[in-house]
Design a protein around this motif. Structure first.
Motif, short mmCIF file in Angstrom:
data_model
loop_
_atom_site.label_atom_id
_atom_site.label_comp_id
_atom_site.label_asym_id
_atom_site.label_seq_id
_atom_site.Cartn_x
_atom_site.Cartn_y
_atom_site.Cartn_z
N ALA A 181 -6.65 -8.17 4.02
CA ALA A 181 -6.36 -7.17 5.06
C ALA A 181 -4.90 -6.77 4.93
O ALA A 181 -4.16 -7.27 4.09
N ASP A 182 -4.47 -5.83 5.77
CA ASP A 182 -3.06 -5.46 5.81
C ASP A 182 -2.28 -6.52 6.59
O ASP A 182 -2.78 -7.06 7.58
N GLY A 183 -1.08 -6.82 6.15
CA GLY A 183 -0.24 -7.74 6.90
C GLY A 183 0.29 -8.87 6.06
O GLY A 183 -0.13 -9.11 4.91
N LEU A 184 1.21 -9.61 6.63
CA LEU A 184 1.92 -10.67 5.92
C LEU A 184 0.99 -11.77 5.45
O LEU A 184 1.16 -12.30 4.35
N ILE A 185 0.02 -12.16 6.26
CA ILE A 185 -0.85 -13.27 5.88
C ILE A 185 -1.58 -12.98 4.57
O ILE A 185 -1.59 -13.79 3.64
N SER A 186 -2.18 -11.80 4.48
CA SER A 186 -2.88 -11.46 3.23
C SER A 186 -1.92 -11.32 2.07
O SER A 186 -2.24 -11.69 0.93
N GLU A 187 -0.73 -10.81 2.35
CA GLU A 187 0.27 -10.67 1.29
C GLU A 187 0.65 -12.04 0.72
O GLU A 187 0.74 -12.22 -0.50
N VAL A 188 0.87 -13.00 1.61
CA VAL A 188 1.24 -14.35 1.16
C VAL A 188 0.05 -15.04 0.48
O VAL A 188 0.23 -15.80 -0.47
N ILE A 189 -1.15 -14.75 0.94
CA ILE A 189 -2.33 -15.29 0.25
C ILE A 189 -2.33 -14.85 -1.21
O ILE A 189 -2.55 -15.66 -2.12
N GLU A 190 -2.09 -13.57 -1.42
CA GLU A 190 -2.15 -13.05 -2.79
C GLU A 190 -1.00 -13.53 -3.65
O GLU A 190 -1.19 -13.84 -4.83
N THR A 191 0.21 -13.59 -3.08
CA THR A 191 1.39 -13.92 -3.89
C THR A 191 1.68 -15.42 -3.99
O THR A 191 2.31 -15.86 -4.96
N GLN A 192 1.19 -16.21 -3.03
CA GLN A 192 1.56 -17.62 -3.01
C GLN A 192 0.36 -18.57 -2.97
O GLN A 192 0.36 -19.60 -3.65
N VAL A 193 -0.66 -18.26 -2.16
CA VAL A 193 -1.78 -19.19 -2.01
C VAL A 193 -2.67 -19.17 -3.25
O VAL A 193 -3.00 -20.23 -3.81
N ARG A 194 -3.07 -18.00 -3.68
CA ARG A 194 -3.95 -17.94 -4.86
C ARG A 194 -3.29 -18.54 -6.11
O ARG A 194 -3.97 -19.26 -6.87
N PRO A 195 -1.99 -18.32 -6.35
CA PRO A 195 -1.37 -18.97 -7.52
C PRO A 195 -1.14 -20.47 -7.33
O PRO A 195 -0.75 -21.14 -8.28
N GLY A 196 -1.37 -21.00 -6.13
CA GLY A 196 -1.24 -22.43 -5.90
C GLY A 196 0.14 -22.89 -5.45
O GLY A 196 0.39 -24.10 -5.36
N ALA A 197 1.05 -21.96 -5.13
CA ALA A 197 2.39 -22.35 -4.69
C ALA A 197 2.41 -22.81 -3.24
O ALA A 197 3.32 -23.53 -2.82
N LEU A 198 1.40 -22.39 -2.47
CA LEU A 198 1.32 -22.73 -1.06
C LEU A 198 -0.14 -22.98 -0.71
O LEU A 198 -1.02 -22.25 -1.19
N SER A 199 -0.42 -23.98 0.08
CA SER A 199 -1.80 -24.26 0.45
C SER A 199 -2.18 -23.45 1.70
O SER A 199 -1.31 -23.07 2.49
N PRO A 200 -3.47 -23.20 1.90
CA PRO A 200 -3.90 -22.54 3.14
C PRO A 200 -3.45 -23.31 4.38
O PRO A 200 -3.12 -22.71 5.41
N GLU A 201 -3.42 -24.64 4.29
CA GLU A 201 -2.98 -25.46 5.41
C GLU A 201 -1.51 -25.19 5.74
O GLU A 201 -1.12 -25.03 6.90
N GLN A 202 -0.68 -25.14 4.70
CA GLN A 202 0.74 -24.83 4.93
C GLN A 202 0.91 -23.43 5.51
O GLN A 202 1.72 -23.21 6.41
N LEU A 203 0.13 -22.48 5.01
CA LEU A 203 0.23 -21.12 5.52
C LEU A 203 -0.18 -21.05 6.99
O LEU A 203 0.36 -20.26 7.76
N SER A 204 -1.13 -21.89 7.40
CA SER A 204 -1.54 -21.87 8.81
C SER A 204 -0.40 -22.30 9.72
O SER A 204 -0.21 -21.74 10.80
N TYR A 205 0.39 -23.30 9.29
CA TYR A 205 1.54 -23.73 10.09
C TYR A 205 2.62 -22.64 10.12
O TYR A 205 3.21 -22.36 11.16
N ILE A 206 2.89 -22.04 8.97
CA ILE A 206 3.90 -20.98 8.91
C ILE A 206 3.47 -19.80 9.76
O ILE A 206 4.27 -19.24 10.54
N SER A 207 2.21 -19.41 9.66
CA SER A 207 1.70 -18.27 10.43
C SER A 207 1.78 -18.54 11.93
O SER A 207 2.11 -17.66 12.72
#
Length: 377
Positions: A181-207
């Motif tokens: 979707a549009d927004g920071l969460i999807s942007e970070v998913i594409e740039t950091q989560v999919r490449p494995g630099a950040l886990s979905p769990e870590q992103l949930s705390y940051i979000s």
């Protein structure tokens, strides 16, 4: 040992601990960039706000409660959308949000509550747009945010609210992993989560950190800033009658300095011995840096208890200082500039509908504010 200047005093907290309280502007800034001072809330000696705060930070944290290099690594992952050029690109959209909410506010029966009718809807709509969180769910996460940050909440209530928010965001992240979707969460998913630099769990705390901060801080500042201006009509007149963006920008900085809605200080713990004048802060001792008092330091802000929107207050510490300064500062400033530069021109006869003595202030949360602000015009 390095000498940092005058000033810390011992204070006693809810748990019997006795951290150092720092009230001066210059010393506060120096300590906020001192590598011997840690923001890690899991370290022994860290001065927690209360028992609930201590409990909710046991299992997981976002970058705001980490030290470098992990703090810097995670912060870089989510910082691009908050760059000045990207925030500038949102000016028209934020203006449309604010004007639309003012249009709706003008249709309300008078007196109308500025907190529920304009201040928090503004901060909520903007942070939802920024993150890519559905605004339709705002009542849920506003309620859980309030419960999590309320000082009278039991530890179980605090942790339960945190888990509810994080669970909601984890589901949203999983959904956006499948359907971007549009927004920071999807942007970070594409740039950091999919490449494995950040886990979905870590992103949930940051979000969660970004969502709650975006709701509470700006919403409270919109309402408190309006109240301060209504109490200082000569200052309000300057702001209402100007079309100079520079005047509006100075007003935002001065209101942030004057009000400083974070009244709990920046919490830290010493990693090693630090000498401050004739005081020695030992390793493992807590430190509370009070930006709300530093922003009233007469050595840096002459006549500090007077609201003066023409002064240059851009060096205030309302957003902190150093490596942990508030990531969302550009977005918050844009929202405040837009509201303060629009609302009083759109409703030039805006005034309090109750006596100032009857305004219900909010002292029981991490962010200071008013529960409601009845106004009329």
């Amino acid at each position: 040992m390095r000498e940092l200047g005058a000033g810390p005093v011992r204070v006693r907290l809810w748990d019997g601990s006795t951290p150092w309280l720092v009230t001066g502007y210059d010393l506060g800034r120096k300590l906020l960039v001192d590598p011997r001072v840690s923001a890690d809330s899991t370290r022994s000696g860290y001065p927690h706000f209360d028992l609930g705060s201590r409990e909710r930070r046991k299992d997981g944290r976002s970058f705001v409660a980490l030290d470098d290099p992990e703090h810097a690594r995670q912060r870089r992952m989510v910082s691009p959308p908050f760059a000045i050029r990207n925030i500038d690109a949102l000016k028209e959209e934020v203006a449309d949000i604010v004007n639309g909410l003012i249009d709706e506010f003008l249709t309300r029966p008078r007196p109308a509550d500025l907190v529920g009718g304009l201040a928090f809807p503004t901060s909520t709509k903007v942070i939802c747009r920024m993150l890519g969180v559905p605004y339709a769910d705002h009542e849920f996460f506003q309620d859980e945010s309030t419960r999590m940050l309320h000082r009278d909440s039991s530890p179980d209530m605090v942790v339960g609210a945190q888990e509810a928010l994080r669970g909601y965001l984890r589901e949203l992240i999983d959904r956006q992993l499948r359907e971007p979707a549009d927004g920071l969460i999807s942007e970070v998913i594409e740039t950091q989560v999919r490449p494995g630099a950040l886990s979905p769990e870590q992103l949930s705390y940051i979000s969660m950190t970004l969502l709650v901060a975006g709701l509470e801080t700006t919403g409270n500042m919109i309402a408190l800033g309006t109240l301060a201006l209504l109490r200082n009509p000569e200052q309000l007149a300057v702001l209402r009658e100007t079309d100079d963006p520079g005047v509006v920008n100075r007003a935002v900085d001065e209101l942030l300095r004057y009000l400083n809605i974070s009244h709990s200080g920046r919490r830290r713990v010493a990693l090693e011995e630090i000498t401050v004048g004739d005081v020695v802060i030992r390793a493992g001792e807590g430190i509370i840096l009070t930006s709300e008092l530093a922003n009233r330091d007469p050595d840096n802000f002459p006549d500090p208890d007077r609201l003066d929107i023409t002064r240059d207050a851009a060096h205030h510490l309302a957003f902190g200082f150093g490596p942990h300064h508030c990531l969302g500062r550009p977005l918050a400033v844009l929202e405040l500039q837009t509201v303060y530069g629009t609302l009083y021109r759109r409703i030039p006869t805006l005034r309090l509908a109750i006596d100032f003595a009857d305004v219900p202030f909010k002292y029981d949360g991490v962010a200071y504010g008013v529960r409601e602000l009845p106004v009329t015009w």
